[in-house]
Design a protein around this motif. Structure first.
Motif, PDB file in Angstrom:
ATOM      1  N   ARG A  83      35.880 -11.694  19.395  1.00  0.00           N
ATOM      2  CA  ARG A  83      36.906 -11.873  18.366  1.00  0.00           C
ATOM      3  C   ARG A  83      36.726 -13.239  17.693  1.00  0.00           C
ATOM      4  O   ARG A  83      36.619 -14.264  18.370  1.00  0.00           O
ATOM      5  N   LEU A  84      36.705 -13.216  16.369  1.00  0.00           N
ATOM      6  CA  LEU A  84      36.420 -14.426  15.615  1.00  0.00           C
ATOM      7  C   LEU A  84      37.638 -14.883  14.828  1.00  0.00           C
ATOM      8  O   LEU A  84      38.386 -14.058  14.271  1.00  0.00           O
ATOM      9  N   PRO A  85      37.855 -16.194  14.761  1.00  0.00           N
ATOM     10  CA  PRO A  85      38.973 -16.729  13.970  1.00  0.00           C
ATOM     11  C   PRO A  85      38.670 -16.668  12.481  1.00  0.00           C
ATOM     12  O   PRO A  85      37.504 -16.617  12.065  1.00  0.00           O
ATOM     13  N   ALA A  90      37.830 -18.536   4.399  1.00  0.00           N
ATOM     14  CA  ALA A  90      37.657 -17.089   4.432  1.00  0.00           C
ATOM     15  C   ALA A  90      38.886 -16.387   3.864  1.00  0.00           C
ATOM     16  O   ALA A  90      38.776 -15.437   3.074  1.00  0.00           O
ATOM     17  N   GLN A  91      40.083 -16.856   4.245  1.00  0.00           N
ATOM     18  CA  GLN A  91      41.310 -16.219   3.769  1.00  0.00           C
ATOM     19  C   GLN A  91      41.440 -16.321   2.247  1.00  0.00           C
ATOM     20  O   GLN A  91      41.961 -15.413   1.601  1.00  0.00           O
ATOM     21  N   GLN A  92      40.946 -17.400   1.671  1.00  0.00           N
ATOM     22  CA  GLN A  92      41.111 -17.636   0.243  1.00  0.00           C
ATOM     23  C   GLN A  92      40.066 -16.939  -0.622  1.00  0.00           C
ATOM     24  O   GLN A  92      40.126 -17.051  -1.851  1.00  0.00           O
ATOM     25  N   MET A  93      39.136 -16.214  -0.011  1.00  0.00           N
ATOM     26  CA  MET A  93      38.106 -15.541  -0.796  1.00  0.00           C
ATOM     27  C   MET A  93      38.731 -14.508  -1.730  1.00  0.00           C
ATOM     28  O   MET A  93      39.627 -13.746  -1.347  1.00  0.00           O
ATOM     29  N   GLY A  94      38.236 -14.472  -2.951  1.00  0.00           N
ATOM     30  CA  GLY A  94      38.678 -13.483  -3.912  1.00  0.00           C
ATOM     31  C   GLY A  94      37.786 -12.262  -3.897  1.00  0.00           C
ATOM     32  O   GLY A  94      36.961 -12.077  -3.008  1.00  0.00           O
ATOM     33  N   GLY A  95      37.940 -11.408  -4.903  1.00  0.00           N
ATOM     34  CA  GLY A  95      37.145 -10.193  -4.978  1.00  0.00           C
ATOM     35  C   GLY A  95      37.564  -9.198  -3.915  1.00  0.00           C
ATOM     36  O   GLY A  95      38.730  -9.134  -3.513  1.00  0.00           O
ATOM     37  N   SER A  96      36.604  -8.419  -3.435  1.00  0.00           N
ATOM     38  CA  SER A  96      36.881  -7.415  -2.410  1.00  0.00           C
ATOM     39  C   SER A  96      37.094  -8.095  -1.065  1.00  0.00           C
ATOM     40  O   SER A  96      36.271  -8.916  -0.649  1.00  0.00           O
ATOM     41  N   LYS A 105      42.450 -12.773  14.761  1.00  0.00           N
ATOM     42  CA  LYS A 105      41.252 -12.885  15.604  1.00  0.00           C
ATOM     43  C   LYS A 105      40.599 -11.510  15.520  1.00  0.00           C
ATOM     44  O   LYS A 105      41.091 -10.547  16.117  1.00  0.00           O
ATOM     45  N   VAL A 106      39.482 -11.421  14.807  1.00  0.00           N
ATOM     46  CA  VAL A 106      38.944 -10.119  14.414  1.00  0.00           C
ATOM     47  C   VAL A 106      37.662  -9.812  15.175  1.00  0.00           C
ATOM     48  O   VAL A 106      36.769 -10.669  15.272  1.00  0.00           O
ATOM     49  N   ASP A 122      35.812 -11.914   2.629  1.00  0.00           N
ATOM     50  CA  ASP A 122      36.386 -12.719   3.711  1.00  0.00           C
ATOM     51  C   ASP A 122      35.664 -12.458   5.032  1.00  0.00           C
ATOM     52  O   ASP A 122      35.397 -13.382   5.815  1.00  0.00           O
ATOM     53  N   ALA A 123      35.304 -11.206   5.281  1.00  0.00           N
ATOM     54  CA  ALA A 123      34.590 -10.873   6.517  1.00  0.00           C
ATOM     55  C   ALA A 123      33.224 -11.549   6.565  1.00  0.00           C
ATOM     56  O   ALA A 123      32.781 -12.025   7.621  1.00  0.00           O
ATOM     57  N   CYS A 124      32.544 -11.608   5.425  1.00  0.00           N
ATOM     58  CA  CYS A 124      31.233 -12.276   5.381  1.00  0.00           C
ATOM     59  C   CYS A 124      31.355 -13.753   5.753  1.00  0.00           C
ATOM     60  O   CYS A 124      30.531 -14.282   6.511  1.00  0.00           O
ATOM     61  N   VAL A 125      32.370 -14.408   5.227  1.00  0.00           N
ATOM     62  CA  VAL A 125      32.541 -15.832   5.504  1.00  0.00           C
ATOM     63  C   VAL A 125      32.848 -16.059   6.979  1.00  0.00           C
ATOM     64  O   VAL A 125      32.330 -16.995   7.603  1.00  0.00           O
ATOM     65  N   VAL A 126      33.684 -15.211   7.564  1.00  0.00           N
ATOM     66  CA  VAL A 126      33.992 -15.332   8.991  1.00  0.00           C
ATOM     67  C   VAL A 126      32.720 -15.227   9.818  1.00  0.00           C
ATOM     68  O   VAL A 126      32.482 -16.033  10.734  1.00  0.00           O
ATOM     69  N   LEU A 127      31.883 -14.254   9.524  1.00  0.00           N
ATOM     70  CA  LEU A 127      30.636 -14.075  10.262  1.00  0.00           C
ATOM     71  C   LEU A 127      29.675 -15.237  10.024  1.00  0.00           C
ATOM     72  O   LEU A 127      29.021 -15.724  10.959  1.00  0.00           O
ATOM     73  N   ALA A 128      29.594 -15.702   8.784  1.00  0.00           N
ATOM     74  CA  ALA A 128      28.697 -16.818   8.459  1.00  0.00           C
ATOM     75  C   ALA A 128      29.102 -18.073   9.212  1.00  0.00           C
ATOM     76  O   ALA A 128      28.252 -18.796   9.755  1.00  0.00           O
TER      77      ALA A 128
END
Length: 391
Positions: A83-85, A90-96, A105-106, A122-128
């Motif tokens: 689970r990732l914070p 990430a929360q502020q990402m626009g678009g899809s 915690k995902v 947002d998911a991409c940024v969390v993983l990155a």
């Protein structure tokens, strides 16, 4: 089958590159800014248009983010249940997005599905951030890995495909990356065919996979769409019919409707107009090559893998093959040693080359072999001298 020696033996890398030469048969036009259609098993290009031009890839570049995530999973640096914070960035990402917030915690698996189905920035940024600390550092890692994978016309500025002047990919690199995803990660590639996913019920209007090919009767099972104002509408897709896989890319189209129509048209054409023929089985003796000063005078030649040709239906019975090698090949020769090439040509299509190897080892010959070789050389010189003296 014609077998003939030649002066220079091409390297295996050159032979592999030649496999990607585009077919000239069955001219076909496309409205896409760039396009590439490739037979997966052979690497044969069925159609290309500006395939090496670096262009804005939009969300199609998320495939590179996923590739690096899959590598981390394979290496044990990440797990599907981890689970990732969610950071503020990430929360502020626009678009899809998946509509994540900093209280979440995902699970990694949920983030992967969010990237593929919901195209979640947002998911991409969390993983990155999990893999590199920051998205900027992750983009730098993407660039390094892209070069290692032979993607020479791609540069990455972020993990999402968000518009940036330094964020570019070519159609050929997108197909190369798709091929790696299909072949290296079959256990994760299945995610690309998931048609519906909604994390925690937060985005019911964004729960359907945007890949339109999945809803058509084409055998499609991936991969990713992309759209920004700068990039236009694009899609990299792959489909299987009757055991044959075709992968394609279109970019720069004017609408989502045009993207659907053009992608369907290209895939339908690729499956309808071309077929594949197995010419030789793996390990089957294709020809023999002469050996110089060896314990045997010839060595059988085989291909390590089955040799298959992709041809237009009208030319399926007009295939020509021959073998080229630099010979006679000097002993000793090791079993499995690459020593020749099989050249396959189809009228109106072009030529592909396949590496051939020695089916068995051939040791150095003894005194008699050397004596016979010397006699052959002397005889050849004598014949040359006699011809020169004539007239």
């Amino acid at each position: 089958m014609i077998s003939k020696p030649r002066d220079t033996l091409l390297s295996l890398a050159a032979a592999a590159a030649l496999l990607l030469a585009p077919l000239s048969a069955a001219a076909f036009e496309t409205a896409a800014r760039s396009a590439l259609v490739v037979d997966h098993a052979t690497g044969t290009v069925l159609l290309e248009k500006d395939a090496d031009v670096p262009l804005p890839p939009a969300s199609m570049s998320k495939l590179m983010t996923l590739f690096m995530v899959f590598e981390a999973l394979e290496a044990g640096r990440l797990s599907l249940d981890e689970r990732l914070p969610v950071s503020q960035q990430a929360q502020q990402m626009g678009g899809s997005t998946m509509f994540l917030d900093t209280t979440d915690k995902v699970r990694v698996e949920d983030l992967i599905l969010g990237v593929i189905v919901q195209s979640g920035n947002d998911a991409c940024v969390v993983l990155a951030e999990r893999l590199a600390g920051t998205e900027t550092a992750f983009a730098q890692q993407m660039n390094v890995r892209a070069r290692e994978l032979g993607m020479l016309d791609s540069t990455f500025a972020n993990s999402t495909g968000w518009p940036h002047p330094d964020h570019r990919m070519s159609a050929r690199d997108l197909v190369r990356l798709s091929t790696l995803l299909i072949e290296r990660f079959p256990q994760y590639y299945e995610y690309f065919s998931v048609r519906e996913y909604d994390f925690d019920g937060r985005a019911p209007s964004n729960r359907y996979n945007r890949n339109p090919l999945l809803n058509l009767d084409l055998g499609a099972d991936g991969l990713k769409t992309g759209h920004t104002e700068e990039a236009g509408y694009g899609l990299v897709g792959s489909a299987v019919q009757n055991g044959r896989r075709v992968t394609m890319v279109v970019t720069g189209l004017g609408s989502s409707q045009e993207r659907v129509a053009e992608s369907e048209r290209l895939l339908t054409w690729a499956f309808r107009e071309f077929t594949s023929r197995e010419l030789f089985r793996a390990g089957e003796t294709i020809a023999t090559a002469d050996v110089w000063i060896g314990a045997a005078g010839q060595v059988p030649l085989v291909a390590a893998d089955a040799v298959t040709a992709v041809v237009p239906w009208a030319e399926k019975d007009n295939i020509t093959t021959w073998v080229e090698y630099s010979g006679p090949i000097e002993a000793p020769i090791e079993k499995g040693q690459p020593v020749a090439e099989l050249v396959v040509t189809v009228p109106g299509v072009g030529e592909t080359r396949h590496a051939l190897q020695a089916a068995e080892g051939v040791g150095r010959g003894g005194f008699m072999s050397k004596l016979q070789a010397t006699a052959q050389v002397l005889m050849g010189r004598a014949m040359t001298a006699a011809l020169g003296a004539g007239g």
